[in-house]
Design an enzyme around this catalytic site. Sequence first.
Site, PDB file in Angstrom:
ATOM      1  CG  HIS B 148      34.199  -2.009 -61.094  1.00 50.27           C
ATOM      2  ND1 HIS B 148      33.070  -1.876 -61.866  1.00 50.27           N
ATOM      3  CD2 HIS B 148      35.199  -2.368 -61.937  1.00 50.27           C
ATOM      4  CE1 HIS B 148      33.381  -2.152 -63.130  1.00 50.27           C
ATOM      5  NE2 HIS B 148      34.664  -2.443 -63.200  1.00 50.27           N
ATOM      6  CG  ASP B 225      32.949  -6.480 -56.758  1.00 52.87           C
ATOM      7  OD1 ASP B 225      33.342  -7.556 -57.263  1.00 52.87           O
ATOM      8  OD2 ASP B 225      33.081  -5.372 -57.314  1.00 52.87           O
ATOM      9  CD  GLN B 228      40.055  -7.273 -59.906  1.00 53.62           C
ATOM     10  OE1 GLN B 228      41.041  -8.007 -59.995  1.00 53.62           O
ATOM     11  NE2 GLN B 228      39.516  -6.692 -60.964  1.00 53.62           N
ATOM     12  CE  LYS B 251      36.804  -8.194 -63.574  1.00 55.39           C
ATOM     13  NZ  LYS B 251      37.432  -7.266 -64.510  1.00 55.39           N
ATOM     14  CB  CYS B 391      35.051   0.709 -63.951  1.00 51.58           C
ATOM     15  SG  CYS B 391      34.920   0.342 -65.689  1.00 51.58           S
TER      16      CYS B 391
END
Lengths: 147, 435
Positions: B148, B225, B228, B251, B391
């Site tokens: 991203h 990261d 997700q 999220k 993104c």
Amino acid sequence: MASGDLAGMYQQVILEHSREKHGFGLQPEADASNHQLNPTCGDELTMQLHLDGNVVRSLTWEGAGCSISMASASLLHDLAPGLTVDEMHARIDLFRELMHSKGAGIEDDEPLGDAVVLEGVSKYMARVKCAMLAWVALEADLAQVAA
Amino acid sequence: MSHPAGTTELTTSLTDDEVLLIRRDFPALNQQVNGHELVYLDSGATSQKPFSVLDAERSFYEHDNSAVHRGAHTLAANATELFENARSTVARFVGARENEIIWTSNATEGLNLVAYGFSNASVGRGGADATRFVLKAGDEILTTEGEHHANLVPWQELAARTGATLRYIPVNDDGTLRMDEAERLITDRTRIVTFTHVSNVTGVINPVETLVHLAHAVGAFVVLDACQSAPHRALDLAALDVDFAVFSGHKMLAPTGIGVLYGRAELLDALPPFLTGGSMITTVTMESSGYLPAPQRFEAGTQKVSQAIALAAAVDYLTAIGMDRIERWEAELGARLAEGFASLPGVRVLGPAADVHRAGLASVDVEGVHAHDVGQFLDDRGIAVRVGHHCAQPLHRRFGVTASTRASAYLYNTTSDVDAAVEAMGSVRSFFGVN
């Protein structure tokens, strides 16, 4: 089945223009050229302006994007030839007004010719930018030749 | 909750019937869009919120609203307790200690916080403790082609400010990382290795353990990261042995405006601060200031109190259902999405083959139809998906497209949601007159 709104936005003539892309293909030279990018979706378009004195001779363009942005450039290509720079400005302003009409349309859309088929786009806020891409590029071209 | 190491306990998935009960907790899912029941498949962008999260935020403002970490009155004490309890809840959720959890506005801010910490150390801030974060010409920061933009642009800027070189691990045609390249690129020059746990475009689950092992073998820091992954699977950041990690509340059923930076305590206490000002200081004179240890060191100014409390409510909600069950359910939905899309003529699934394990999402390129048009067609049937480059422009470039259409599921999606998306996708090309 698609809803009436969707079918209204994606009229057959729009889908045809999005595939046929009238005026697609850049020329080695132009009186003005402008590149526009829609960073939210990555759509991009380069619009070349060719003038005879104060009159638009033709537009040529290249770009990649959704059917609305491609059809809009193609329709603009068909509309522009023979218009003076001032008339072209007026058409762009009128088209912007149509796109911002939120589905209501505008009183006198006749000067926009076939481009009025894009009226349905004005119901979809998120897609107005797609329809405006070519017109904004041409506006920048006109500003270049005026400078 | 995760199981003790060494035990094998069979975790069941969810069922459509259970999911239908779960959905009752999410008011926004109960509506019609364009004359159809909403099918919300855009949770990779942002999730819907259950009543318990909405109630937690509202209740805070109705009963406990006050400034935290200041003031001697009862409401201030209540607010501070709720705020810090929220930190404990989130810390437990990801296998961390309280002082390893920093509240940020979002994951992007967390990544910038780390990057600016390195940047500030590189210009001499933070004293001797911070020399381990100093970057200079010849040092390398390693990211991946599948990130991203939030996990790419801050490192481009950090490299530009410090003279370090940014490199990236390329991806294979199926979106998995080129691990041969990772082994080649991680060298003595590598100072930071940063990558996403789960791709927001392909659903690929990256091999965290292997990358951490390679990075730590050369003394490099690992930044994960987890945007997700944290919402969708049990996460034990201490066990994964990453040095820093970020994720975003919105999220994972929480409001916008709250994110989390995790850092190993020892590192956070040495990293120079990013945002400075009130609430993060010890002694302030007109010339200079001393800074508190983490987490306050990184929490200057008025904090995101109601959002943090709501995030803890979201964590409680997810924990009550069980992250392992959620992960299993979403893997089923992800496979169903990928298989369904892949079976359609002219539809190409980006990333792993449909029968390869992926997270609960799938992105597609529809031959001859732009993603925006695909999204518009699906929206007309009440199906919400994401269109564009998500993104992740470099990854789309790698796949030879500028945009794609992504369907991303969460715990509140049923198999019929997936089937509706697949069915609609199957009608796209004929509507647009492509074949």
